[in-house]
Write a protein that holds these residues in place. Structure first.
Motif, PDB file in Angstrom:
ATOM      1  N   GLU A 152       0.306  -1.496 -12.599  1.00  0.00           N
ATOM      2  CA  GLU A 152       1.038  -1.045 -13.726  1.00  0.00           C
ATOM      3  C   GLU A 152       0.362  -0.029 -14.798  1.00  0.00           C
ATOM      4  O   GLU A 152       0.617   0.825 -14.936  1.00  0.00           O
ATOM      5  CB  GLU A 152       1.456  -2.246 -14.537  1.00  0.00           C
ATOM      6  N   TYR A 153      -0.873  -0.551 -14.870  1.00  0.00           N
ATOM      7  CA  TYR A 153      -1.722   0.187 -15.863  1.00  0.00           C
ATOM      8  C   TYR A 153      -2.928   1.003 -14.959  1.00  0.00           C
ATOM      9  O   TYR A 153      -3.908   1.339 -15.661  1.00  0.00           O
ATOM     10  CB  TYR A 153      -2.338  -0.641 -16.954  1.00  0.00           C
ATOM     11  N   THR A 154      -2.981   0.759 -13.764  1.00  0.00           N
ATOM     12  CA  THR A 154      -4.117   1.625 -12.934  1.00  0.00           C
ATOM     13  C   THR A 154      -3.759   2.572 -11.823  1.00  0.00           C
ATOM     14  O   THR A 154      -3.847   2.576 -10.865  1.00  0.00           O
ATOM     15  CB  THR A 154      -4.780   0.181 -12.185  1.00  0.00           C
ATOM     16  N   GLY A 155      -2.411   3.224 -12.479  1.00  0.00           N
ATOM     17  CA  GLY A 155      -2.070   4.434 -11.544  1.00  0.00           C
ATOM     18  C   GLY A 155      -0.984   4.229 -10.907  1.00  0.00           C
ATOM     19  O   GLY A 155      -0.453   5.084  -9.992  1.00  0.00           O
ATOM     20  N   GLN A 156      -0.220   3.093 -10.929  1.00  0.00           N
ATOM     21  CA  GLN A 156       1.070   2.988 -10.661  1.00  0.00           C
ATOM     22  C   GLN A 156       1.709   3.339  -9.001  1.00  0.00           C
ATOM     23  O   GLN A 156       2.452   3.790  -8.537  1.00  0.00           O
ATOM     24  CB  GLN A 156       2.068   3.607 -11.417  1.00  0.00           C
ATOM     25  N   GLN A 157       0.225   2.922  -8.269  1.00  0.00           N
ATOM     26  CA  GLN A 157       0.442   3.444  -6.717  1.00  0.00           C
ATOM     27  C   GLN A 157       0.893   4.562  -6.297  1.00  0.00           C
ATOM     28  O   GLN A 157       1.286   5.139  -5.382  1.00  0.00           O
ATOM     29  CB  GLN A 157       1.419   2.321  -6.115  1.00  0.00           C
ATOM     30  N   ALA A 196      -2.778   1.376  -1.117  1.00  0.00           N
ATOM     31  CA  ALA A 196      -2.570   0.160  -2.051  1.00  0.00           C
ATOM     32  C   ALA A 196      -2.487  -1.139  -1.307  1.00  0.00           C
ATOM     33  O   ALA A 196      -2.452  -2.032  -1.781  1.00  0.00           O
ATOM     34  CB  ALA A 196      -1.487   0.501  -2.966  1.00  0.00           C
ATOM     35  N   GLN A 197      -1.969  -1.068   0.159  1.00  0.00           N
ATOM     36  CA  GLN A 197      -2.248  -2.165   1.042  1.00  0.00           C
ATOM     37  C   GLN A 197      -3.523  -2.893   0.529  1.00  0.00           C
ATOM     38  O   GLN A 197      -3.226  -4.286   0.941  1.00  0.00           O
ATOM     39  CB  GLN A 197      -2.010  -1.553   2.308  1.00  0.00           C
ATOM     40  N   ALA A 198      -4.365  -2.092   0.587  1.00  0.00           N
ATOM     41  CA  ALA A 198      -5.794  -2.769   0.448  1.00  0.00           C
ATOM     42  C   ALA A 198      -5.895  -3.822  -0.499  1.00  0.00           C
ATOM     43  O   ALA A 198      -6.629  -4.743  -0.623  1.00  0.00           O
ATOM     44  CB  ALA A 198      -6.980  -1.855   0.481  1.00  0.00           C
ATOM     45  N   ASN A 199      -5.353  -3.561  -1.678  1.00  0.00           N
ATOM     46  CA  ASN A 199      -5.087  -4.226  -2.792  1.00  0.00           C
ATOM     47  C   ASN A 199      -4.287  -5.603  -2.735  1.00  0.00           C
ATOM     48  O   ASN A 199      -5.108  -6.679  -2.879  1.00  0.00           O
ATOM     49  CB  ASN A 199      -4.670  -3.931  -3.914  1.00  0.00           C
TER      50      ASN A 199
END
Ligand code: GCV
Length: 695
Positions: free
Chosen positions: A408-413, A471-474
């Motif tokens: 949400e606050y970190t670049g929205q994928q 973002a899969q890595a997250n």
């Protein structure tokens, strides 16, 4: 302990074989090491059928064989301890351990005399052991391996989906979702794409996650009904995820007795209300015997709660906990309670204080099966926040720590932002100082029975599951950290790279590994550099929260301010002259944060209002730090983009998607740099010491 058996015949588990969806960290090739061998699966239990089906599919694909009994000479034995006697390798391993493997969900792994053995006391442990062998690949079948014990640090490892059944006019279908629509719901009902749900469960099981909440904590009218007349939709999801050891939880509205039960009140101490919850919960368990429990957002951002009846949040949580207790269920009660209608002129109200002020006095008053779910920071999933003081304030309450995988606050994928380094800092933080227990210790509890770790999922119906392929890595790293918070972010990234990219690269992703580390290891700090400085937070566009708007929230009721003026910036949260928030921490942090001399620079503006000329530990002034980090952050993104242009992930479409997103990240980072730098230059009048152009 095995999960209750389901209504489905577990011995005939079908492994989802999806086309049209990216395989993420389980491409068929990662099963090669297992599938090329003779595999023996021993024991019964709900998930043993899954282990057998996985092994069978792998063998069918890669030329190995699934042995039928312990009379052959297998290369890999996956055995429940109760069945270990059926083959010598497992029997000897078990005997060497004194007769019991490793307890709930755990497994032993050893290799002797050319046989690799996974031994577990329950079938969930066997499944996790299988995925461990998948991670090891050929290494699991090389040399000798003394017995290793693996156990999840926490019993509860959950992903919350903020998915709505209906499409919300402002938020879309998935609140704060950046990966398309929901994988569970579409057009006002279940998607019916249950193969995808099962594939999701499989991916999660491979990381160690064992619970999902299938709907948004903001419970709207349609979603309320999942608890009653639409319960069948939830049961269908539960059937799909159960073979992978995952329990389903439901977000419910505190006002359900009114909305659904026709009662005039939802007062948690009213007998009719308690009765309604008890009866309704009984019906839930009749439909879903292994149902996990409820998640509740109450008295928060417009959701109803116990305050309306003059009751405490312990009263509210306990009523639901009592209804769940006979069935072994839990209620996750969120501590995210604050006044979202604050007057921005009122300098005495501090949103950061709210969770502690509401909940710390209630310590010891929650039932055993009521888990207080606390966001990791006191505000709201900002790029940089201190750890929430609530985590240290409630020793007699079961606490779960909530992280946000969705960006949400970190670049929205759209931006590369590998969050494991942030989570690792949070989990390793010692609320009582360096020698005391850590946040991870509080969440996992002394014997794994703490509230556990919960995160907001970043998954949707996008081809790559997560919008941005990287973002899969997250998602992967969250599951693995929930299983073992001691794991290192860079090592987790390696695991993810190997599983995701090695099969296509003939086993070794080589130069791609270096590129991905260069792009991702430091990406959270890069993101921090080009966005809001020194822990001040927000400065995002109101509503959707993407991109810069320094004053976007400054004169709003949300309690998210930076108080920048011509002389300085930051929020004075000291006891001496500010909101007193520092006093919510135990020592040493109450003192460390209070003093300008000891407050860590990265949190300076979170705790203090300082002049632009204030000198940081590296010798730079605050204003120069703002300029320097914003120029540097953009440079770092530009370098990532250059590196990616030369990368070969073995998949042109994935390469193109990441490239396109890096273009957007660079554009957005430049926008952040220019808006933030221009804003502070215009406020302060202080020029950049290095003479760079500030618009
Ligand atoms: C689900 C933030 C988000 C909201 C979210 C809320 C929460 O405020 O912006 O979208 O609501 O957190 O965690 O409940």
């Amino acid at each position: 302990m095995d999960q209750p058996s389901s209504s489905r015949p577990e011995e005939h588990v079908s492994i989802p074989d999806l086309t049209g969806v990216h395989p993420a960290w389980l491409p068929p090739g990662v099963f090669r090491a297992i599938g090329a061998r003779r595999v023996l699966v021993l024991g019964d239990g709900p998930l043993t059928g899954t282990v057998r089906a996985e092994a069978e599919q792998a063998c069918a694909r890669h030329g190995g064989a699934l042995e039928q009994d312990g009379t052959g000479s297998p290369d890999l034995v996956l055995a429940l301890s109760a069945a270990a006697g059926q083959t010598p390798a497992a029997r000897e391993l078990l005997a060497g351990q004194g007769g019991s493997a490793v307890g709930e969900e755990g497994y032993l792994l050893a290799r002797r005399d050319g046989v690799t053995v996974v031994l577990a006391d329950d079938s969930a442990g066997l499944l996790y052991g299988l995925f461990h062998v998948v991670r090891l690949g050929e290494e699991a079948f090389t040399g000798e391996r003394p017995a290793e014990r693996h156990r999840p640090a926490a019993r509860r490892r959950m992903l919350d989906h903020w998915d709505n059944i209906d499409v919300h006019p402002v938020m879309g279908q998935v609140e704060r979702g950046y990966s398309g629509g929901s994988i569970f719901w579409r057009d006002g009902g279940p998607r019916g794409d249950l193969a995808r749900v099962r594939a999701y469960a499989r991916l999660l099981a491979a990381t160690g996650v064992n619970a999902v909440t299938v709907n948004n904590v903001n419970v709207h009218a349609t979603e309320s009904r999942l608890l009653t007349d639409r319960l069948g939709d939830v049961a269908a999801i539960a059937d799909e995820v159960r073979p992978y050891g995952i329990r389903v939880h439901l977000s419910v509205s505190f006002a359900s007795p009114i909305r659904l039960g026709g009662l005039p009140t939802a007062d948690p101490l009213d007998e009719r209300v308690r009765e309604w919850w008890a009866r309704t919960t009984e019906q839930v368990y009749a439909a879903i015997p292994d149902f996990g429990g409820y998640v509740v957002k109450a008295d928060s951002e417009g959701q109803p709660g116990p305050f309306a009846y003059g009751r405490s949040h312990a009263d509210g949580a306990n009523t639901l906990a009592d209804a769940l207790a006979p069935f072994g269920g839990v209620v996750h009660w969120r501590a995210f309670v604050y006044n979202h209608r604050q007057d921005w002129r009122d300098r005495s109200t501090d949103r950061a204080r709210a969770a502690y002020d509401h909940f710390a006095p209630l310590d010891g008053r929650f039932r055993d099966n009521a888990i207080l779910q606390v966001k990791h920071g006191p505000m709201d999933f900002q790029t940089r926040e201190p750890v929430s003081p609530v985590i240290a304030a409630m020793p007699s309450t079961r606490l779960a720590v909530e992280l946000q995988v969705t960006q949400e606050y970190t670049g929205q994928q759209r931006h590369v932002c590998y969050l494991a380094p942030m989570w690792k800092e949070v989990l390793g933080f010692g609320p009582w100082g360096a020698d005391g227990r850590t946040v991870a210790d509080v969440a996992t509890g002394a014997s794994g029975d703490g509230g556990g770790l919960v995160a907001v999922s970043n998954v949707g119906d996008d081809f790559y599951w997560t919008g941005h392929p990287l973002a899969q890595a997250n998602l992967y790293a969250f599951g693995r950290l929930a299983w073992d918070p001691r794991l290192e972010p860079a090592a987790l990234l390696d695991e993810w790279i190997d599983l995701t990219f090695a099969p296509a690269a003939g086993g070794d992703p080589g130069p791609l590994r270096r590129t991905l580390h260069a792009l991702m290891d430091g990406s959270w700090r890069t993101y921090e550099r080009y966005t809001a400085p020194l822990g001040v937070g927000f400065m995002v566009r109101p509503g959707h929260h993407y991109g810069p708007d320094v004053d976007g929230y400054e004169y709003t009721p949300w309690g998210t301010y930076h108080f920048a003026d011509r002389d300085g910036a930051g929020v004075d949260r000291t006891r001496a002259s500010g909101t007193g928030f520092t006093g919510q921490y135990p020592r040493p942090w109450s003192e460390v944060y209070e003093s300008l001399g000891t407050c860590p620079d990265e949190l300076l503006l979170f705790f203090h209002h300082v002049p632009y000329g204030h000198v940081l530990r590296d010798g730079a002034t605050v204003i120069q730090h703002i300029y320097d980090t914003h120029f540097a952050g953009v440079e770092e993104v530009a370098e990532s983009r250059r590196l990616w242009e030369r990368a070969d992930p073995g998949d042109p479409a994935l390469h193109a998607r990441v490239k396109e997103l890096l273009d957007e990240q660079l554009r957005c980072a430049e926008e952040w740099r220019d808006q933030v730098n221009a804003y502070f230059f215009r406020r302060s009048g202080v020029p950049d010491a290095r003479g760079r152009r500030i618009p």
